[in-house]
Enzyme design. Structure first.
Site, PDB file in Angstrom:
ATOM      1  N   THR A  17     -11.232  55.391   3.922  1.00  0.00           N
ATOM      2  CA  THR A  17     -10.987  54.684   2.662  1.00  0.00           C
ATOM      3  C   THR A  17      -9.742  55.215   1.958  1.00  0.00           C
ATOM      4  O   THR A  17      -9.282  56.322   2.207  1.00  0.00           O
ATOM      5  CB  THR A  17     -12.187  54.798   1.704  1.00  0.00           C
ATOM      6  N   ASP A  18      -9.219  54.385   1.056  1.00  0.00           N
ATOM      7  CA  ASP A  18      -8.073  54.796   0.239  1.00  0.00           C
ATOM      8  C   ASP A  18      -8.552  55.097  -1.178  1.00  0.00           C
ATOM      9  O   ASP A  18      -9.757  55.110  -1.458  1.00  0.00           O
ATOM     10  CB  ASP A  18      -6.976  53.730   0.256  1.00  0.00           C
ATOM     11  N   GLN A  19      -7.639  55.301  -2.080  1.00  0.00           N
ATOM     12  CA  GLN A  19      -7.984  55.666  -3.455  1.00  0.00           C
ATOM     13  C   GLN A  19      -8.773  54.557  -4.162  1.00  0.00           C
ATOM     14  O   GLN A  19      -9.498  54.814  -5.118  1.00  0.00           O
ATOM     15  CB  GLN A  19      -6.706  55.987  -4.235  1.00  0.00           C
ATOM     16  N   MET A  20      -8.668  53.328  -3.666  1.00  0.00           N
ATOM     17  CA  MET A  20      -9.389  52.199  -4.274  1.00  0.00           C
ATOM     18  C   MET A  20     -10.798  52.046  -3.718  1.00  0.00           C
ATOM     19  O   MET A  20     -11.538  51.157  -4.119  1.00  0.00           O
ATOM     20  CB  MET A  20      -8.600  50.908  -4.059  1.00  0.00           C
ATOM     21  N   ILE A  22     -11.560  51.259  -0.585  1.00  0.00           N
ATOM     22  CA  ILE A  22     -11.627  50.284   0.514  1.00  0.00           C
ATOM     23  C   ILE A  22     -10.973  50.893   1.751  1.00  0.00           C
ATOM     24  O   ILE A  22     -10.229  51.870   1.656  1.00  0.00           O
ATOM     25  CB  ILE A  22     -10.956  48.938   0.143  1.00  0.00           C
TER      26      ILE A  22
END
Length: 139
Positions: A17-20, A22
């Site tokens: 996942t990324d910082q968002m 997702i």
């Protein structure tokens, strides 16, 4: 997409996942590679067998279009189809769908060729006739 084999099922990992929150876009390319290896296992011509024959298949190009988000913990089914093949070059197409909702998450394709281990183009009609026949059947 007409399905040639069972889909590759994969659960999205937290580290992807990324910082968002997702799945980071770059991970879909890794998923395509995992699905391609599973696809080759399913057609009973594992990639390792190809390499043991002195044949490699580098990526010439890749594309991916993102349709909906995949989040940590989601399970996706990746459908794989051989869409182009001429014995030297080929294209594999992918559809990534959420297993629960059946929502289309991404579509993409990878383009490949066949080379000898020393980097010379080759046709698998001569180098791996069994694989050539399997590919022709799938088109």
């Amino acid at each position: 997409m007409e399905n040639q084999c069972k889909p590759f099922i994969r659960k999205a990992n937290y580290y992807e996942t990324d910082q968002m929150g997702i799945i980071h876009h770059s991970n879909y390319i890794h998923w395509f590679e995992e699905a391609k290896i599973e696809f080759m296992d399913q057609i009973e011509f594992p990639y390792k067998k190809l390499e043991d024959m002195g044949i490699i298949s580098p990526v010439l190009g890749v594309n991916c279009q993102y349709k909906s988000m995949v989040r940590f913990g989601d399970t996706v089914a990746i459908y794989v189809q051989l869409t182009e093949f001429n014995g030297v070059k080929y294209t594999i197409s992918y559809e990534v769908k959420n297993v629960v909702s059946n929502e289309l998450c991404a579509i993409g394709a990878t383009n490949h060729c066949y080379l000898t281990k020393d980097g010379h183009p080759m046709t698998i009609k001569k180098g791996a006739p069994e694989l050539y026949e399997k590919c022709m059947e799938m088109l």
